[in-house]
Scaffold this active site. Structure first.
Site, PDB file in Angstrom:
ATOM      1  N   ASP A  36      -8.566 -12.154  24.257  1.00  0.00           N
ATOM      2  CA  ASP A  36      -8.805 -10.922  23.477  1.00  0.00           C
ATOM      3  C   ASP A  36      -7.541 -10.431  22.779  1.00  0.00           C
ATOM      4  OD1 ASP A  36      -7.292  -9.988  25.562  1.00  0.00           O
ATOM      5  OD2 ASP A  36      -8.723  -8.471  26.234  1.00  0.00           O
ATOM      6  N   GLY A  37      -6.449 -11.172  22.901  1.00  0.00           N
ATOM      7  CA  GLY A  37      -5.232 -10.815  22.181  1.00  0.00           C
ATOM      8  C   GLY A  37      -4.214 -10.050  23.006  1.00  0.00           C
ATOM      9  N   GLU A  38      -4.566  -9.655  24.233  1.00  0.00           N
ATOM     10  CA  GLU A  38      -3.599  -8.912  25.072  1.00  0.00           C
ATOM     11  C   GLU A  38      -2.446  -9.815  25.492  1.00  0.00           C
ATOM     12  OE1 GLU A  38      -5.379  -7.279  28.586  1.00  0.00           O
ATOM     13  OE2 GLU A  38      -6.806  -6.088  27.432  1.00  0.00           O
ATOM     14  N   ARG A  94      10.539  -0.459   7.109  1.00  0.00           N
ATOM     15  CA  ARG A  94      10.338   0.068   5.749  1.00  0.00           C
ATOM     16  C   ARG A  94       9.441   1.296   5.737  1.00  0.00           C
ATOM     17  NH1 ARG A  94       8.867  -5.416   2.626  1.00  0.00           N
ATOM     18  NH2 ARG A  94       7.762  -5.758   4.579  1.00  0.00           N
ATOM     19  N   GLN A  95       8.780   1.581   6.859  1.00  0.00           N
ATOM     20  CA  GLN A  95       7.925   2.781   6.919  1.00  0.00           C
ATOM     21  C   GLN A  95       8.732   3.930   7.532  1.00  0.00           C
ATOM     22  OE1 GLN A  95       3.858   2.255   8.190  1.00  0.00           O
ATOM     23  NE2 GLN A  95       4.032   0.043   7.959  1.00  0.00           N
ATOM     24  N   HIS A 128      16.588  -2.133   7.020  1.00  0.00           N
ATOM     25  CA  HIS A 128      16.274  -1.857   5.622  1.00  0.00           C
ATOM     26  C   HIS A 128      16.988  -0.603   5.124  1.00  0.00           C
ATOM     27  CE1 HIS A 128      14.111  -1.467   1.958  1.00  0.00           C
ATOM     28  NE2 HIS A 128      13.641  -0.297   2.324  1.00  0.00           N
ATOM     29  N   LYS A 190      15.262  -1.893  -9.526  1.00  0.00           N
ATOM     30  CA  LYS A 190      13.908  -2.403  -9.259  1.00  0.00           C
ATOM     31  C   LYS A 190      12.972  -1.218  -9.025  1.00  0.00           C
ATOM     32  CE  LYS A 190      12.501  -3.783  -5.057  1.00  0.00           C
ATOM     33  NZ  LYS A 190      12.571  -4.523  -3.787  1.00  0.00           N
TER      34      LYS A 190
HETATM   35  C1  R5P Z   1      13.088  -3.781  -0.424  1.00  0.00           C
HETATM   36  O1  R5P Z   1      13.587  -2.771  -0.826  1.00  0.00           O
HETATM   37  C2  R5P Z   1      13.726  -4.762   0.499  1.00  0.00           C
HETATM   38  O2  R5P Z   1      15.114  -4.681   0.495  1.00  0.00           O
HETATM   39  C3  R5P Z   1      13.273  -6.168   0.190  1.00  0.00           C
HETATM   40  O3  R5P Z   1      13.791  -6.570  -1.069  1.00  0.00           O
HETATM   41  C4  R5P Z   1      11.777  -6.269   0.151  1.00  0.00           C
HETATM   42  O4  R5P Z   1      11.204  -5.468   1.125  1.00  0.00           O
HETATM   43  C5  R5P Z   1      11.317  -7.675   0.327  1.00  0.00           C
HETATM   44  O5  R5P Z   1       9.918  -7.729   0.294  1.00  0.00           O
HETATM   45  P1  R5P Z   1       9.192  -8.786  -0.629  1.00  0.00           P
HETATM   46  O6  R5P Z   1       9.775 -10.124  -0.320  1.00  0.00           O
HETATM   47  O7  R5P Z   1       7.745  -8.690  -0.235  1.00  0.00           O
HETATM   48  O8  R5P Z   1       9.408  -8.369  -2.046  1.00  0.00           O
END
Ligand code: R5P
Length: 291
Positions: A36-38, A94-95, A128, A190
């Protein structure tokens, strides 16, 4: 005093290397995943009543590796005076803020979970953004693998390479790499669409790229979208070869092939996540931070 070092299933090799350097009491863990994934974990060794270091990277399957890390910390807490958790790659990093209304800041949840499980300190590598660590109400340390990566790239004997961050958020990392390399650096602009996840490079023409080898430096590669966009942009500006140095290579799905297809000569990453590109060993850097 002899410290204990517990290897989580996701970081067994790296943990062994760190343990050797620290001359620690190495305790392996055995993982069984039920249908079941546990996850069920059993420690294979005895802990002494001293400081314990748990090493478990949180890469895919992220939620499973996370619950395993928390379980190991909880077990270690029962026996140890202090529990230091080394999370070479921290999924969810990243969150770290509410980008769109209603979004949950999962890094805050992680902070509560690790504290509640008994962690005294968290060590991460090239997170990050350090904003994420503000949600942890325990000691944290973000260490850098950039110097290890730069050292590796010296082997390529590139002449006057340009160090490039694919985004402004990675500018300091590119600067650090460039300092070790004694070369010039730039950071592209970016933009990521928060709803679709699509990325676009907004930087205008760059003369200094023409005819030069480029090393793209990033904290992580997931889908490869950011690196591919940056590579295509740099190729359009008539650069020579493109190399990629990143700390954490997740390379989900077919990311590696897509990156190569975009014209990248070589991807070099660290063993924070084991894989084909994980050539640079960061065990010494981590061991130094634990001492
Ligand atoms: C974003 O700001 C991070 O530094 C990475 O460049 C990014 O999260 C990489 O994710 P992906 O390869 O999906 O673009």
């Amino acid at each position: 005093m002899l410290i204990n070092l517990i290897a989580g299933n996701s970081s067994e090799d790296l943990a062994k290397k760190i343990s050797k350097k620290l001359k620690a009491n190495f305790v392996n863990s055995e993982l069984k995943v039920f249908p079941d994934g546990e996850s069920k974990i059993t420690l294979r060794g005895k802990l002494s009543k001293s400081k314990t270091v748990v090493v478990q990277s949180i890469y895919p399957p992220v939620d499973s590796n996370l619950i395993q890390a928390l379980s190991l910390v909880s077990k270690a807490k029962d026996y140890s005076t202090e529990v230091v958790v080394v999370i070479p790659y921290l999924g969810y990093a990243r969150q770290d803020r509410e980008f769109l209304p209603g979004e949950i800041v999962t890094m805050k949840v992680l902070g509560q979970l690790f504290k509640g499980s008994g962690a005294s300190k968290i060590i991460v590598i090239d997170i990050h953004s350090e904003i994420g660590l503000k949600h942890f109400k325990i000691k944290t340390e973000n260490i850098s693998a950039i110097s290890d990566l730069a050292k590796y790239f010296k082997k390529f004997n590139l002449k006057d390479p340009l160090i490039v961050s694919p985004d402004q958020g990675g500018k300091e990392r590119a600067k650090e790499f460039a300092n070790k390399f004694e070369s010039e650096y730039i950071a592209l602009v970016k933009k990521r669409d928060r709803k679709t996840g699509k990325v676009e490079i907004k930087t205008e023409g760059l003369d200094k790229v023409i005819g030069r080898d480029v090393i793209l430096v990033d904290d992580m590669i997931s889908t490869g979208g950011s690196i591919i966009k940056a590579t295509k942009f740099l190729k359009k500006q008539k650069c020579k070869q493109v190399f990629v140095a990143c700390t954490h290579a997740l390379l989900v799905d077919d990311a590696e092939n897509k990156i190569k297809k975009a014209g990248v000569e070589k991807i070099v990453s660290t063993n924070s996540i084991p894989g084909k590109t994980s050539i640079v060993d960061i065990s010494s850097t981590i061991a130094k931070a634990i001492k």
